[in-house]
Motif scaffolding. Structure first.
Motif, PDB file in Angstrom:
ATOM      1  N   ASP A   6       0.859  -1.176   0.000  1.00 39.67           N
ATOM      2  CA  ASP A   6       0.000   0.000   0.000  1.00 39.67           C
ATOM      3  C   ASP A   6       0.896   1.227   0.000  1.00 39.67           C
ATOM      4  N   LYS A   7       0.482   2.264  -0.692  1.00 48.22           N
ATOM      5  CA  LYS A   7       1.279   3.488  -0.802  1.00 48.22           C
ATOM      6  C   LYS A   7       0.533   4.651  -0.153  1.00 48.22           C
ATOM      7  N   ASP A   8       1.286   5.574   0.442  1.00 54.83           N
ATOM      8  CA  ASP A   8       0.696   6.767   1.047  1.00 54.83           C
ATOM      9  C   ASP A   8      -0.158   7.501   0.028  1.00 54.83           C
ATOM     10  N   GLY A   9      -1.335   7.947   0.456  1.00 57.55           N
ATOM     11  CA  GLY A   9      -2.200   8.724  -0.407  1.00 57.55           C
ATOM     12  C   GLY A   9      -3.086   7.903  -1.324  1.00 57.55           C
ATOM     13  N   GLU A  10      -2.917   6.590  -1.327  1.00 57.00           N
ATOM     14  CA  GLU A  10      -3.736   5.714  -2.157  1.00 57.00           C
ATOM     15  C   GLU A  10      -4.665   4.892  -1.271  1.00 57.00           C
ATOM     16  N   GLU A  11      -5.731   4.374  -1.864  1.00 56.18           N
ATOM     17  CA  GLU A  11      -6.645   3.482  -1.144  1.00 56.18           C
ATOM     18  C   GLU A  11      -5.848   2.297  -0.601  1.00 56.18           C
ATOM     19  N   PRO A  12      -5.937   2.010   0.704  1.00 57.99           N
ATOM     20  CA  PRO A  12      -5.154   0.918   1.296  1.00 57.99           C
ATOM     21  C   PRO A  12      -5.777  -0.453   1.008  1.00 57.99           C
ATOM     22  N   VAL A  13      -5.652  -0.898  -0.216  1.00 57.99           N
ATOM     23  CA  VAL A  13      -6.289  -2.130  -0.679  1.00 57.99           C
ATOM     24  C   VAL A  13      -5.786  -3.349   0.090  1.00 57.99           C
ATOM     25  N   ILE A  14      -4.493  -3.443   0.284  1.00 53.79           N
ATOM     26  CA  ILE A  14      -3.931  -4.602   0.975  1.00 53.79           C
ATOM     27  C   ILE A  14      -4.376  -4.610   2.433  1.00 53.79           C
ATOM     28  N   TRP A  15      -4.339  -3.455   3.098  1.00 59.69           N
ATOM     29  CA  TRP A  15      -4.805  -3.401   4.481  1.00 59.69           C
ATOM     30  C   TRP A  15      -6.276  -3.777   4.571  1.00 59.69           C
ATOM     31  N   ASN A  16      -7.121  -3.296   3.668  1.00 54.04           N
ATOM     32  CA  ASN A  16      -8.544  -3.646   3.705  1.00 54.04           C
ATOM     33  C   ASN A  16      -8.731  -5.156   3.610  1.00 54.04           C
ATOM     34  N   TRP A  17      -7.972  -5.797   2.741  1.00 53.01           N
ATOM     35  CA  TRP A  17      -8.040  -7.259   2.601  1.00 53.01           C
ATOM     36  C   TRP A  17      -7.580  -7.932   3.891  1.00 53.01           C
ATOM     37  N   LEU A  18      -6.477  -7.454   4.447  1.00 52.47           N
ATOM     38  CA  LEU A  18      -5.928  -8.013   5.686  1.00 52.47           C
ATOM     39  C   LEU A  18      -6.881  -7.793   6.861  1.00 52.47           C
ATOM     40  N   ARG A  19      -7.460  -6.618   6.950  1.00 55.84           N
ATOM     41  CA  ARG A  19      -8.386  -6.273   8.042  1.00 55.84           C
ATOM     42  C   ARG A  19      -9.584  -7.208   8.073  1.00 55.84           C
ATOM     43  N   GLY A  40      -4.939 -10.689 -10.505  1.00 55.26           N
ATOM     44  CA  GLY A  40      -5.104  -9.409  -9.820  1.00 55.26           C
ATOM     45  C   GLY A  40      -5.634  -9.512  -8.408  1.00 55.26           C
ATOM     46  N   GLU A  41      -5.980 -10.702  -7.967  1.00 54.83           N
ATOM     47  CA  GLU A  41      -6.508 -10.901  -6.618  1.00 54.83           C
ATOM     48  C   GLU A  41      -5.369 -11.039  -5.607  1.00 54.83           C
ATOM     49  N   ILE A  42      -5.607 -10.584  -4.395  1.00 50.46           N
ATOM     50  CA  ILE A  42      -4.624 -10.716  -3.319  1.00 50.46           C
ATOM     51  C   ILE A  42      -4.645 -12.152  -2.813  1.00 50.46           C
ATOM     52  N   ALA A  43      -3.479 -12.767  -2.722  1.00 50.44           N
ATOM     53  CA  ALA A  43      -3.359 -14.145  -2.249  1.00 50.44           C
ATOM     54  C   ALA A  43      -2.935 -14.207  -0.788  1.00 50.44           C
TER      55      ALA A  43
END
Length: 140
Positions: A6-19, A40-43
């Motif tokens: 995840d990068k600063d200023g971008e939607e935290p896609v990986i964190w949302n998946w992890l959460r 394209g899916e998070i594994a």
């Protein structure tokens, strides 16, 4: 598979998946990385919180046991130990999550304590077999 963060200023896609899988709350010191399949899916994802001068807490989720590969494992340990110079990584796993408890043992974590419902794990830099000769501390 590719490794992404995840990068600063971008939607935290990986964190949302992890959460959704770990109930890991957002915190200002949170750093996340994930492994992205060719579709394209998070594994799988790894999050780090609770940074101190010498240690950090690690949080991990996988979409299946097949998502765990050497690329993700090495990156998961390289970041805290090599890139940020921490000496130890800690994890907290529920006693009823036998799959995660077994995985922690196989990865080389040591059981250092327990609470009423969880086991506390520790991995020291010097004990981490996943670094393959990497030097401890910030590089460059």
């Amino acid at each position: 598979m590719i490794l992404a963060t995840d990068k600063d200023g971008e939607e935290p896609v990986i964190w949302n998946w992890l959460r959704k899988r770990t109930m890991l709350p957002w915190s200002t010191d949170l750093r996340c990385s994930g492994i992205i399949r060719s579709d394209g899916e998070i594994a799988g994802a790894v999050g780090y919180t609770g940074w101190t001068e010498k240690a950090v807490w690690m949080h991990v989720a996988l979409d299946s046991e097949h998502s765990l590969n050497r690329t993700l494992i090495r990156a998961a340990f390289r970041y805290p130990f090599v890139d940020t110079g921490r000496e130890a990584v800690y994890g907290l796993t529920n006693k009823t999550n036998l799959e995660a408890l077994n995985l922690n043992d196989k990865l080389g974590f040591k059981r250092i304590g327990e609470t009423c419902d969880s086991i506390i794990f520790e991995m020291r830099h010097d004990d981490c077999r996943w670094l393959k000769g990497a030097t401890h501390g910030r590089q460059g």
